[in-house]
Design an enzyme around this catalytic site. Structure first.
Site, PDB file in Angstrom:
ATOM      1  N   ARG A 126       0.790  -1.241   0.000  1.00  0.00           N
ATOM      2  CA  ARG A 126       0.000   0.000   0.000  1.00  0.00           C
ATOM      3  C   ARG A 126       0.822   1.291   0.000  1.00  0.00           C
ATOM      4  O   ARG A 126       0.258   2.376   0.133  1.00  0.00           O
ATOM      5  CB  ARG A 126      -0.981   0.042   1.178  1.00  0.00           C
ATOM      6  CG  ARG A 126      -2.051  -1.028   1.122  1.00  0.00           C
ATOM      7  CD  ARG A 126      -3.257  -0.662   1.962  1.00  0.00           C
ATOM      8  NE  ARG A 126      -2.930  -0.439   3.355  1.00  0.00           N
ATOM      9  CZ  ARG A 126      -3.836  -0.074   4.273  1.00  0.00           C
ATOM     10  NH1 ARG A 126      -5.092   0.093   3.933  1.00  0.00           N
ATOM     11  NH2 ARG A 126      -3.486   0.096   5.531  1.00  0.00           N
ATOM     12  N   ASP A 127       2.114   1.199  -0.162  1.00  0.00           N
ATOM     13  CA  ASP A 127       2.915   2.432  -0.223  1.00  0.00           C
ATOM     14  C   ASP A 127       4.104   2.225  -1.156  1.00  0.00           C
ATOM     15  O   ASP A 127       5.240   2.592  -0.842  1.00  0.00           O
ATOM     16  CB  ASP A 127       3.391   2.830   1.171  1.00  0.00           C
ATOM     17  CG  ASP A 127       3.803   4.305   1.238  1.00  0.00           C
ATOM     18  OD1 ASP A 127       3.425   5.064   0.332  1.00  0.00           O
ATOM     19  OD2 ASP A 127       4.504   4.675   2.193  1.00  0.00           O
ATOM     20  N   ILE A 128       3.836   1.631  -2.309  1.00  0.00           N
ATOM     21  CA  ILE A 128       4.894   1.366  -3.288  1.00  0.00           C
ATOM     22  C   ILE A 128       5.220   2.653  -4.026  1.00  0.00           C
ATOM     23  O   ILE A 128       4.374   3.231  -4.712  1.00  0.00           O
ATOM     24  CB  ILE A 128       4.463   0.258  -4.265  1.00  0.00           C
ATOM     25  CG1 ILE A 128       4.288  -1.055  -3.511  1.00  0.00           C
ATOM     26  CG2 ILE A 128       5.469   0.107  -5.395  1.00  0.00           C
ATOM     27  CD1 ILE A 128       3.670  -2.164  -4.328  1.00  0.00           C
TER      28      ILE A 128
END
Length: 547
Positions: A126-128
Protein backbone atom coordinates in the site's frame (compact mmCIF):
# COMPACT_ATOMS: atom_id res chain seq x y z
CA UNK A 1 17.96 -14.11 18.56
CA UNK A 2 20.33 -13.62 21.46
CA UNK A 3 21.67 -10.08 21.65
CA UNK A 4 24.10 -8.32 23.92
CA UNK A 5 22.49 -5.05 25.00
CA UNK A 6 24.91 -2.31 24.05
CA UNK A 7 24.36 1.35 23.14
CA UNK A 8 24.50 2.41 19.50
CA UNK A 9 28.10 2.71 18.40
CA UNK A 10 27.57 4.67 15.23
CA UNK A 11 24.71 6.27 13.38
CA UNK A 12 24.74 7.38 9.78
CA UNK A 13 22.18 8.02 7.10
CA UNK A 14 21.18 5.07 4.96
CA UNK A 15 17.90 6.32 3.49
CA UNK A 16 16.29 9.72 3.94
CA UNK A 17 16.32 10.59 7.64
CA UNK A 18 14.29 7.75 9.08
CA UNK A 19 16.66 4.81 8.66
CA UNK A 20 20.05 4.81 10.27
CA UNK A 21 22.86 2.31 10.40
CA UNK A 22 23.11 0.72 13.82
CA UNK A 23 26.16 -1.23 14.93
CA UNK A 24 25.40 -3.74 17.64
CA UNK A 25 26.84 -7.09 18.70
CA UNK A 26 24.98 -10.36 18.39
CA UNK A 27 26.34 -13.36 20.24
CA UNK A 28 28.95 -14.95 18.01
CA UNK A 29 29.24 -12.21 15.37
CA UNK A 30 29.38 -8.48 14.84
CA UNK A 31 26.87 -7.24 12.27
CA UNK A 32 25.54 -4.05 10.72
CA UNK A 33 21.90 -3.30 10.20
CA UNK A 34 19.49 -0.38 10.16
CA UNK A 35 17.08 1.03 12.71
CA UNK A 36 14.07 3.17 11.86
CA UNK A 37 13.25 6.21 13.93
CA UNK A 38 10.30 8.55 13.71
CA UNK A 39 7.14 9.59 15.50
CA UNK A 40 4.67 6.72 15.27
CA UNK A 41 2.09 5.56 17.78
CA UNK A 42 2.77 2.32 19.70
CA UNK A 43 -0.18 0.75 17.88
CA UNK A 44 1.29 1.68 14.49
CA UNK A 45 4.72 0.32 15.39
CA UNK A 46 3.35 -2.96 16.74
CA UNK A 47 1.18 -3.46 13.66
CA UNK A 48 4.09 -2.71 11.31
CA UNK A 49 6.26 -5.21 13.19
CA UNK A 50 3.60 -7.91 12.94
CA UNK A 51 3.12 -7.33 9.20
CA UNK A 52 6.84 -7.19 8.41
CA UNK A 53 7.47 -10.28 10.53
CA UNK A 54 4.77 -12.15 8.61
CA UNK A 55 6.36 -11.23 5.29
CA UNK A 56 9.76 -12.44 6.51
CA UNK A 57 8.41 -15.57 8.22
CA UNK A 58 9.85 -18.96 7.14
CA UNK A 59 12.52 -17.42 4.92
CA UNK A 60 13.58 -14.01 3.68
CA UNK A 61 12.89 -12.87 0.13
CA UNK A 62 15.98 -11.45 -1.65
CA UNK A 63 14.06 -8.35 -2.80
CA UNK A 64 12.53 -7.42 0.55
CA UNK A 65 14.31 -5.73 3.46
CA UNK A 66 14.59 -8.25 6.30
CA UNK A 67 13.28 -7.52 9.77
CA UNK A 68 16.12 -8.78 11.97
CA UNK A 69 14.94 -7.83 15.43
CA UNK A 70 12.79 -5.39 17.34
CA UNK A 71 12.22 -4.21 20.87
CA UNK A 72 11.34 -1.34 23.14
CA UNK A 73 12.48 0.61 26.17
CA UNK A 74 10.57 3.15 28.28
CA UNK A 75 10.96 5.78 25.54
CA UNK A 76 11.48 4.08 22.17
CA UNK A 77 10.28 1.25 20.02
CA UNK A 78 12.96 0.13 17.59
CA UNK A 79 13.15 -2.03 14.48
CA UNK A 80 16.47 -3.55 13.44
CA UNK A 81 16.42 -4.00 9.67
CA UNK A 82 18.75 -5.36 7.04
CA UNK A 83 21.17 -2.63 5.93
CA UNK A 84 20.64 -1.59 2.32
CA UNK A 85 24.31 -0.99 1.52
CA UNK A 86 23.58 0.23 -2.01
CA UNK A 87 21.53 3.21 -0.83
CA UNK A 88 18.41 4.49 -2.58
CA UNK A 89 17.56 3.22 -6.08
CA UNK A 90 16.01 6.47 -7.26
CA UNK A 91 18.95 8.58 -6.06
CA UNK A 92 20.74 7.06 -9.05
CA UNK A 93 18.05 7.79 -11.65
CA UNK A 94 18.04 11.02 -13.61
CA UNK A 95 14.93 13.15 -13.26
CA UNK A 96 13.07 13.64 -16.56
CA UNK A 97 15.32 11.05 -18.24
CA UNK A 98 14.88 7.73 -16.46
CA UNK A 99 17.08 4.71 -17.12
CA UNK A 100 17.67 2.54 -20.23
CA UNK A 101 14.89 0.05 -20.92
CA UNK A 102 16.94 -2.97 -19.85
CA UNK A 103 17.73 -1.41 -16.45
CA UNK A 104 14.04 -0.53 -15.96
CA UNK A 105 13.13 -4.10 -16.92
CA UNK A 106 15.64 -5.48 -14.37
CA UNK A 107 14.28 -3.48 -11.44
CA UNK A 108 10.64 -3.87 -12.43
CA UNK A 109 10.99 -7.66 -12.44
CA UNK A 110 12.59 -7.57 -9.00
CA UNK A 111 9.84 -5.26 -7.72
CA UNK A 112 7.13 -7.59 -9.01
CA UNK A 113 8.88 -10.57 -7.43
CA UNK A 114 8.84 -8.74 -4.09
CA UNK A 115 5.17 -7.75 -4.44
CA UNK A 116 4.19 -11.29 -5.49
CA UNK A 117 5.90 -12.64 -2.35
CA UNK A 118 4.00 -10.19 -0.13
CA UNK A 119 0.69 -11.08 -1.76
CA UNK A 120 1.42 -14.79 -1.34
CA UNK A 121 1.59 -14.06 2.40
CA UNK A 122 -1.74 -12.23 2.29
CA UNK A 123 -0.04 -8.83 2.71
CA UNK A 124 -0.51 -5.71 0.56
CA UNK A 125 2.21 -3.04 0.81
CA UNK A 126 0.00 0.00 0.00
CA UNK A 127 2.91 2.43 -0.22
CA UNK A 128 4.89 1.37 -3.29
CA UNK A 129 6.90 4.38 -4.45
CA UNK A 130 10.53 5.39 -5.07
CA UNK A 131 11.30 6.29 -1.45
CA UNK A 132 10.67 2.70 -0.45
CA UNK A 133 13.01 1.06 -2.94
CA UNK A 134 16.54 0.49 -1.71
CA UNK A 135 19.53 -1.43 -3.05
CA UNK A 136 21.79 -4.16 -1.76
CA UNK A 137 25.57 -3.99 -2.10
CA UNK A 138 25.25 -5.80 -5.44
CA UNK A 139 22.58 -3.47 -6.77
CA UNK A 140 19.56 -5.73 -6.17
CA UNK A 141 16.27 -4.06 -5.28
CA UNK A 142 15.02 -4.18 -1.69
CA UNK A 143 11.39 -3.22 -1.01
CA UNK A 144 11.17 -1.42 2.35
CA UNK A 145 8.83 0.34 4.79
CA UNK A 146 5.78 -1.73 5.75
CA UNK A 147 4.30 1.09 7.82
CA UNK A 148 1.12 1.21 5.72
CA UNK A 149 0.97 -2.48 4.81
CA UNK A 150 -2.07 -4.54 5.70
CA UNK A 151 -3.26 -8.12 5.69
CA UNK A 152 -6.11 -8.63 3.22
CA UNK A 153 -6.12 -12.42 2.76
CA UNK A 154 -6.43 -15.29 5.20
CA UNK A 155 -4.15 -17.87 3.64
CA UNK A 156 -5.88 -20.83 5.31
CA UNK A 157 -9.49 -19.95 4.52
CA UNK A 158 -8.94 -17.92 1.37
CA UNK A 159 -11.17 -15.15 2.75
CA UNK A 160 -10.32 -11.62 1.64
CA UNK A 161 -11.26 -8.20 2.96
CA UNK A 162 -11.54 -4.73 1.50
CA UNK A 163 -9.70 -1.68 2.84
CA UNK A 164 -11.09 1.79 3.38
CA UNK A 165 -8.01 3.71 4.58
CA UNK A 166 -6.89 6.44 2.19
CA UNK A 167 -3.13 6.04 2.15
CA UNK A 168 -0.12 6.15 -0.13
CA UNK A 169 1.42 8.97 -2.15
CA UNK A 170 -0.95 10.81 -4.56
CA UNK A 171 1.13 10.32 -7.75
CA UNK A 172 1.31 6.55 -7.11
CA UNK A 173 -2.10 5.65 -5.66
CA UNK A 174 -4.89 3.97 -7.62
CA UNK A 175 -8.05 5.97 -8.39
CA UNK A 176 -10.30 3.62 -6.40
CA UNK A 177 -8.48 4.69 -3.22
CA UNK A 178 -9.52 8.28 -3.87
CA UNK A 179 -13.05 7.17 -4.78
CA UNK A 180 -13.25 5.19 -1.55
CA UNK A 181 -12.15 8.19 0.49
CA UNK A 182 -14.66 10.51 -1.18
CA UNK A 183 -17.52 8.01 -0.82
CA UNK A 184 -16.85 7.47 2.86
CA UNK A 185 -16.57 11.20 3.49
CA UNK A 186 -20.00 11.73 1.90
CA UNK A 187 -21.38 8.83 3.96
CA UNK A 188 -19.89 10.28 7.15
CA UNK A 189 -21.50 13.67 6.46
CA UNK A 190 -24.87 12.03 5.93
CA UNK A 191 -25.07 12.89 2.23
CA UNK A 192 -25.31 9.23 1.24
CA UNK A 193 -26.93 6.21 2.84
CA UNK A 194 -24.86 3.24 1.82
CA UNK A 195 -22.42 0.63 3.08
CA UNK A 196 -18.89 1.71 3.82
CA UNK A 197 -16.87 1.75 0.59
CA UNK A 198 -13.66 -0.23 0.18
CA UNK A 199 -10.96 -1.25 -2.29
CA UNK A 200 -8.81 -4.33 -2.95
CA UNK A 201 -5.33 -3.42 -1.64
CA UNK A 202 -3.49 -6.06 -3.67
CA UNK A 203 -4.98 -4.65 -6.88
CA UNK A 204 -4.00 -1.09 -5.91
CA UNK A 205 -0.42 -2.32 -5.36
CA UNK A 206 -0.28 -3.31 -9.04
CA UNK A 207 -1.37 0.18 -10.14
CA UNK A 208 1.46 1.67 -8.06
CA UNK A 209 3.94 -0.75 -9.66
CA UNK A 210 2.87 0.49 -13.11
CA UNK A 211 3.55 4.10 -12.08
CA UNK A 212 6.98 3.07 -10.80
CA UNK A 213 7.74 1.40 -14.15
CA UNK A 214 6.69 4.57 -15.96
CA UNK A 215 9.00 6.62 -13.72
CA UNK A 216 11.89 4.22 -14.32
CA UNK A 217 11.51 4.62 -18.09
CA UNK A 218 10.72 8.35 -18.20
CA UNK A 219 12.03 9.94 -15.01
CA UNK A 220 8.68 11.51 -14.16
CA UNK A 221 5.23 10.46 -13.02
CA UNK A 222 2.40 10.52 -15.59
CA UNK A 223 0.29 12.76 -13.31
CA UNK A 224 0.24 14.41 -9.90
CA UNK A 225 -2.74 12.38 -8.71
CA UNK A 226 -5.44 10.21 -10.31
CA UNK A 227 -8.06 12.93 -9.83
CA UNK A 228 -9.53 14.70 -12.89
CA UNK A 229 -10.28 17.86 -10.88
CA UNK A 230 -6.61 18.40 -10.05
CA UNK A 231 -4.71 16.71 -12.88
CA UNK A 232 -5.21 17.59 -16.56
CA UNK A 233 -2.77 14.80 -17.45
CA UNK A 234 -4.99 12.22 -15.78
CA UNK A 235 -8.07 13.77 -17.35
CA UNK A 236 -6.52 13.35 -20.79
CA UNK A 237 -5.53 9.78 -19.95
CA UNK A 238 -9.17 8.99 -19.22
CA UNK A 239 -10.48 10.84 -22.27
CA UNK A 240 -8.10 9.08 -24.67
CA UNK A 241 -8.53 5.60 -23.18
CA UNK A 242 -4.91 5.51 -22.03
CA UNK A 243 -3.39 7.11 -25.15
CA UNK A 244 -2.65 10.72 -24.15
CA UNK A 245 -0.74 13.15 -26.36
CA UNK A 246 1.66 13.96 -23.51
CA UNK A 247 5.22 13.71 -24.87
CA UNK A 248 6.31 11.63 -21.88
CA UNK A 249 4.27 8.69 -23.12
CA UNK A 250 6.01 8.84 -26.51
CA UNK A 251 9.32 7.86 -24.90
CA UNK A 252 7.99 4.58 -23.45
CA UNK A 253 8.88 1.51 -25.60
CA UNK A 254 5.80 -0.05 -27.24
CA UNK A 255 6.02 -3.43 -25.48
CA UNK A 256 6.41 -1.80 -22.07
CA UNK A 257 3.60 0.62 -22.94
CA UNK A 258 1.26 -2.31 -23.56
CA UNK A 259 2.02 -3.64 -20.08
CA UNK A 260 1.65 -0.24 -18.40
CA UNK A 261 -1.74 0.37 -20.02
CA UNK A 262 -2.97 -3.01 -18.84
CA UNK A 263 -1.84 -2.28 -15.29
CA UNK A 264 -3.39 1.20 -15.36
CA UNK A 265 -6.90 0.17 -16.31
CA UNK A 266 -9.16 2.35 -14.19
CA UNK A 267 -11.66 -0.42 -13.52
CA UNK A 268 -9.98 -2.66 -10.90
CA UNK A 269 -11.82 -5.66 -12.32
CA UNK A 270 -10.25 -5.17 -15.73
CA UNK A 271 -6.76 -4.35 -14.49
CA UNK A 272 -3.98 -6.83 -15.26
CA UNK A 273 -3.60 -9.45 -12.56
CA UNK A 274 -0.26 -10.48 -11.12
CA UNK A 275 -0.29 -13.54 -13.35
CA UNK A 276 -1.03 -11.46 -16.47
CA UNK A 277 1.86 -9.15 -15.62
CA UNK A 278 4.33 -11.98 -15.10
CA UNK A 279 3.32 -13.66 -18.37
CA UNK A 280 3.41 -10.49 -20.47
CA UNK A 281 5.96 -10.67 -23.34
CA UNK A 282 7.85 -7.61 -22.12
CA UNK A 283 8.15 -9.05 -18.60
CA UNK A 284 9.31 -12.44 -19.90
CA UNK A 285 12.06 -11.22 -22.20
CA UNK A 286 15.65 -12.04 -21.12
CA UNK A 287 17.74 -9.43 -19.34
CA UNK A 288 21.53 -9.26 -19.67
CA UNK A 289 21.90 -7.91 -16.13
CA UNK A 290 19.82 -10.65 -14.47
CA UNK A 291 20.84 -14.18 -13.49
CA UNK A 292 18.56 -17.21 -13.66
CA UNK A 293 17.89 -16.66 -9.94
CA UNK A 294 16.62 -13.13 -10.54
CA UNK A 295 19.65 -11.38 -9.03
CA UNK A 296 22.24 -9.08 -10.60
CA UNK A 297 24.55 -10.93 -12.99
CA UNK A 298 26.96 -8.07 -13.72
CA UNK A 299 26.51 -5.43 -11.03
CA UNK A 300 29.41 -3.28 -12.28
CA UNK A 301 27.92 -3.01 -15.77
CA UNK A 302 24.50 -2.29 -14.24
CA UNK A 303 25.90 0.50 -12.07
CA UNK A 304 27.93 1.97 -14.95
CA UNK A 305 24.89 2.12 -17.22
CA UNK A 306 22.87 3.89 -14.53
CA UNK A 307 25.54 6.39 -13.58
CA UNK A 308 26.23 7.37 -17.18
CA UNK A 309 22.68 8.75 -17.38
CA UNK A 310 23.20 11.25 -14.56
CA UNK A 311 23.96 14.56 -16.26
CA UNK A 312 23.48 18.26 -15.48
CA UNK A 313 23.50 20.71 -18.37
CA UNK A 314 25.49 23.55 -16.85
CA UNK A 315 25.15 25.65 -19.99
CA UNK A 316 21.37 25.80 -19.67
CA UNK A 317 20.45 28.62 -17.28
CA UNK A 318 16.74 28.14 -18.01
CA UNK A 319 16.58 24.59 -16.70
CA UNK A 320 12.95 23.86 -16.05
CA UNK A 321 10.46 21.03 -15.97
CA UNK A 322 8.60 19.61 -18.94
CA UNK A 323 5.40 20.32 -17.06
CA UNK A 324 4.18 23.22 -14.99
CA UNK A 325 1.55 23.26 -12.30
CA UNK A 326 -1.88 24.15 -13.60
CA UNK A 327 -3.59 24.75 -10.24
CA UNK A 328 -2.42 26.49 -7.12
CA UNK A 329 -1.27 24.80 -3.94
CA UNK A 330 -4.34 26.15 -2.14
CA UNK A 331 -6.66 24.63 -4.75
CA UNK A 332 -4.89 21.29 -4.45
CA UNK A 333 -4.97 21.28 -0.64
CA UNK A 334 -8.69 22.09 -0.63
CA UNK A 335 -9.60 18.74 -2.18
CA UNK A 336 -11.43 16.70 0.52
CA UNK A 337 -9.65 13.42 -0.25
CA UNK A 338 -6.25 15.04 0.42
CA UNK A 339 -7.22 15.61 4.06
CA UNK A 340 -7.65 11.87 4.58
CA UNK A 341 -4.01 11.02 3.87
CA UNK A 342 -1.88 9.87 6.81
CA UNK A 343 1.80 10.72 6.99
CA UNK A 344 3.28 7.91 4.91
CA UNK A 345 6.90 8.60 5.83
CA UNK A 346 7.52 9.22 9.54
CA UNK A 347 9.73 12.27 9.68
CA UNK A 348 12.20 12.64 12.50
CA UNK A 349 11.51 16.07 14.06
CA UNK A 350 14.38 18.53 13.90
CA UNK A 351 14.42 18.84 17.67
CA UNK A 352 14.79 15.09 18.15
CA UNK A 353 17.72 14.23 15.94
CA UNK A 354 20.96 15.49 14.48
CA UNK A 355 20.46 17.19 11.13
CA UNK A 356 23.13 15.62 8.91
CA UNK A 357 22.57 11.91 8.39
CA UNK A 358 24.40 12.06 5.07
CA UNK A 359 28.08 11.25 5.40
CA UNK A 360 30.61 13.19 3.33
CA UNK A 361 31.96 11.40 0.30
CA UNK A 362 34.73 8.90 1.08
CA UNK A 363 36.79 10.68 -1.55
CA UNK A 364 37.13 13.69 0.77
CA UNK A 365 38.47 11.78 3.78
CA UNK A 366 42.05 12.56 2.83
CA UNK A 367 41.33 16.28 3.33
CA UNK A 368 39.64 15.82 6.71
CA UNK A 369 42.38 13.49 7.94
CA UNK A 370 45.53 14.58 6.08
CA UNK A 371 48.59 12.30 6.25
CA UNK A 372 51.59 13.43 8.29
CA UNK A 373 53.53 14.25 5.12
CA UNK A 374 50.87 16.64 3.81
CA UNK A 375 51.91 20.32 3.92
CA UNK A 376 50.33 22.23 6.78
CA UNK A 377 52.11 25.57 6.90
CA UNK A 378 50.31 28.81 6.14
CA UNK A 379 52.36 29.20 2.96
CA UNK A 380 51.42 25.72 1.76
CA UNK A 381 47.77 26.34 2.49
CA UNK A 382 47.76 29.20 0.04
CA UNK A 383 49.79 27.34 -2.54
CA UNK A 384 48.01 26.84 -5.84
CA UNK A 385 49.68 23.45 -6.27
CA UNK A 386 48.00 22.13 -3.13
CA UNK A 387 44.64 23.24 -4.50
CA UNK A 388 45.32 21.55 -7.85
CA UNK A 389 46.31 18.30 -6.16
CA UNK A 390 43.13 18.32 -4.08
CA UNK A 391 40.99 18.89 -7.15
CA UNK A 392 42.73 16.13 -9.08
CA UNK A 393 42.28 13.69 -6.22
CA UNK A 394 38.54 14.33 -6.15
CA UNK A 395 38.26 14.04 -9.91
CA UNK A 396 39.90 10.61 -9.78
CA UNK A 397 37.93 9.29 -6.81
CA UNK A 398 34.50 10.94 -6.54
CA UNK A 399 31.99 9.52 -9.03
CA UNK A 400 29.50 12.33 -8.31
CA UNK A 401 31.66 14.69 -10.40
CA UNK A 402 30.85 12.73 -13.56
CA UNK A 403 27.36 14.26 -13.60
CA UNK A 404 28.89 17.64 -14.45
CA UNK A 405 30.85 16.28 -17.40
CA UNK A 406 29.63 16.62 -20.99
CA UNK A 407 31.10 13.19 -21.70
CA UNK A 408 28.98 10.12 -20.97
CA UNK A 409 31.97 7.99 -20.08
CA UNK A 410 32.84 7.56 -16.41
CA UNK A 411 36.43 8.07 -15.17
CA UNK A 412 38.61 5.08 -16.09
CA UNK A 413 40.29 5.29 -12.68
CA UNK A 414 36.97 4.19 -11.18
CA UNK A 415 35.57 1.78 -13.76
CA UNK A 416 38.78 -0.22 -14.23
CA UNK A 417 39.15 -0.90 -10.52
CA UNK A 418 35.44 -1.58 -9.89
CA UNK A 419 34.47 -5.02 -8.59
CA UNK A 420 31.01 -4.41 -7.15
CA UNK A 421 27.96 -2.23 -7.75
CA UNK A 422 28.95 0.15 -4.95
CA UNK A 423 32.35 0.82 -6.51
CA UNK A 424 30.52 2.71 -9.28
CA UNK A 425 27.18 3.70 -7.76
CA UNK A 426 27.86 4.92 -4.20
CA UNK A 427 25.47 4.49 -1.31
CA UNK A 428 25.78 8.17 -0.39
CA UNK A 429 23.63 10.76 -2.14
CA UNK A 430 24.75 12.22 -5.46
CA UNK A 431 23.11 15.59 -4.89
CA UNK A 432 26.44 17.26 -4.08
CA UNK A 433 29.03 19.54 -5.65
CA UNK A 434 32.29 21.36 -4.78
CA UNK A 435 33.21 25.03 -4.72
CA UNK A 436 36.32 27.16 -4.19
CA UNK A 437 34.35 30.20 -3.09
CA UNK A 438 34.90 31.32 0.54
CA UNK A 439 32.23 29.91 2.86
CA UNK A 440 30.47 33.22 3.71
CA UNK A 441 30.04 34.04 0.01
CA UNK A 442 29.03 30.45 -0.82
CA UNK A 443 26.38 30.36 1.91
CA UNK A 444 24.95 33.69 0.81
CA UNK A 445 24.82 32.55 -2.82
CA UNK A 446 23.08 29.29 -1.93
CA UNK A 447 20.55 31.05 0.26
CA UNK A 448 19.72 33.49 -2.55
CA UNK A 449 19.50 30.66 -5.08
CA UNK A 450 17.08 28.66 -2.96
CA UNK A 451 14.93 31.74 -2.38
CA UNK A 452 14.80 32.37 -6.13
CA UNK A 453 13.54 28.80 -6.57
CA UNK A 454 10.78 29.36 -4.02
CA UNK A 455 12.39 27.26 -1.28
CA UNK A 456 12.70 28.57 2.26
CA UNK A 457 16.20 28.27 3.78
CA UNK A 458 16.75 28.66 7.52
CA UNK A 459 20.05 28.54 9.39
CA UNK A 460 20.20 25.42 11.52
CA UNK A 461 23.80 25.35 12.70
CA UNK A 462 26.58 27.65 11.66
CA UNK A 463 30.35 27.42 11.63
CA UNK A 464 30.78 24.33 13.81
CA UNK A 465 34.52 23.81 14.11
CA UNK A 466 35.75 20.23 13.77
CA UNK A 467 39.06 18.47 13.32
CA UNK A 468 41.04 20.93 15.40
CA UNK A 469 39.73 23.95 13.52
CA UNK A 470 40.61 22.57 10.08
CA UNK A 471 36.96 22.16 9.02
CA UNK A 472 33.87 24.29 9.39
CA UNK A 473 30.29 23.37 8.61
CA UNK A 474 27.15 25.37 7.98
CA UNK A 475 23.68 23.91 7.53
CA UNK A 476 20.57 25.38 5.95
CA UNK A 477 17.25 23.70 6.65
CA UNK A 478 15.13 23.84 3.50
CA UNK A 479 11.41 23.28 3.08
CA UNK A 480 9.04 23.80 0.20
CA UNK A 481 6.66 22.22 -2.29
CA UNK A 482 7.83 20.18 -5.26
CA UNK A 483 6.56 20.30 -8.84
CA UNK A 484 3.82 17.80 -7.96
CA UNK A 485 2.57 19.92 -5.05
CA UNK A 486 3.98 17.50 -2.47
CA UNK A 487 5.85 18.71 0.62
CA UNK A 488 9.62 18.29 0.69
CA UNK A 489 12.21 19.07 3.33
CA UNK A 490 15.90 18.53 3.92
CA UNK A 491 19.22 20.20 4.61
CA UNK A 492 21.91 21.90 2.57
CA UNK A 493 25.22 21.09 4.27
CA UNK A 494 28.17 23.32 3.37
CA UNK A 495 31.45 21.95 4.69
CA UNK A 496 35.04 22.99 4.16
CA UNK A 497 37.36 20.18 3.08
CA UNK A 498 40.23 21.69 5.04
CA UNK A 499 42.20 24.88 5.06
CA UNK A 500 44.93 23.36 2.89
CA UNK A 501 42.58 22.69 -0.05
CA UNK A 502 40.56 25.86 -0.53
CA UNK A 503 37.57 23.66 -1.39
CA UNK A 504 34.16 23.19 0.17
CA UNK A 505 31.60 20.44 -0.38
CA UNK A 506 27.88 21.22 -0.69
CA UNK A 507 25.46 18.35 -0.01
CA UNK A 508 21.69 18.42 -0.40
CA UNK A 509 20.46 15.87 2.15
CA UNK A 510 16.90 14.69 1.65
CA UNK A 511 14.76 14.32 4.76
CA UNK A 512 11.23 14.07 3.40
CA UNK A 513 10.82 14.24 -0.37
CA UNK A 514 10.40 12.17 -3.49
CA UNK A 515 13.94 11.25 -4.65
CA UNK A 516 13.40 12.46 -8.22
CA UNK A 517 11.88 15.73 -7.02
CA UNK A 518 14.87 16.22 -4.71
CA UNK A 519 17.18 15.51 -7.64
CA UNK A 520 15.22 18.04 -9.68
CA UNK A 521 15.68 20.69 -6.99
CA UNK A 522 19.42 19.95 -6.89
CA UNK A 523 19.78 20.38 -10.66
CA UNK A 524 17.85 23.64 -10.66
CA UNK A 525 19.93 24.99 -7.77
CA UNK A 526 23.24 23.99 -9.36
CA UNK A 527 22.37 25.72 -12.61
CA UNK A 528 21.14 28.79 -10.74
CA UNK A 529 24.37 29.12 -8.71
CA UNK A 530 26.68 27.77 -11.43
CA UNK A 531 29.13 30.63 -10.94
CA UNK A 532 30.27 29.05 -7.66
CA UNK A 533 30.29 25.41 -8.82
CA UNK A 534 33.45 23.54 -9.78
CA UNK A 535 33.15 21.17 -12.73
CA UNK A 536 35.67 18.87 -14.43
CA UNK A 537 37.73 20.58 -17.12
CA UNK A 538 37.14 18.51 -20.26
CA UNK A 539 40.22 19.73 -22.06
CA UNK A 540 42.52 20.61 -19.23
CA UNK A 541 44.28 17.32 -18.64
CA UNK A 542 42.08 16.27 -15.76
CA UNK A 543 41.97 19.68 -14.10
CA UNK A 544 38.99 21.68 -12.92
CA UNK A 545 37.33 24.84 -14.05
CA UNK A 546 35.10 27.36 -12.33
CA UNK A 547 32.14 28.33 -14.47
Amino acid sequence: MSTVKLPLRKLRRTRAADALEMHTIHVGAATEHAVRVGRLSPKQVKYEISIHAEVCRDRAHPNIIRLLNYGEDPVWYWLALELAEGGDLFDKIEADEGVPEEVAHFYFKQLMNAVAWCHSKGVAHRDIKPENMLLSADGNLKLADFGLATTYLDIRSGMTKLCSTVCGSPPYIAPEIVDTGNANLRRKRGKEVSERAGYKPDVTDLWSCAIVLFVLLVGNTPWDSPVPQTSPEYTEFLATNGRPNDELWDTVPNDALSLIRGMLRVDPGERFSLNQIKTHPWFLKPNKYMSDKGTSLDSVALATTMMERLRIDMENPDFSQKRSNTITQAEYDSQPWIQAFPNTQPETPATDAAFDWEEPSAATDIFRHPPASQPTTAMDRNNAAAFTDAARHLLDTDISLSQFSASQALPLTLTQAARRFGDIAPAHGLTRFYSAVPLPQLISTLRSGLLALGVAAIDRKADSAEFAGATSKHVLFVKGTDTRRQQMAGNVVIESLGVNTGLAEVRLVRSKADPLEWRRLFKRLVVHVRDVVFVPNEGGGGGWSQI
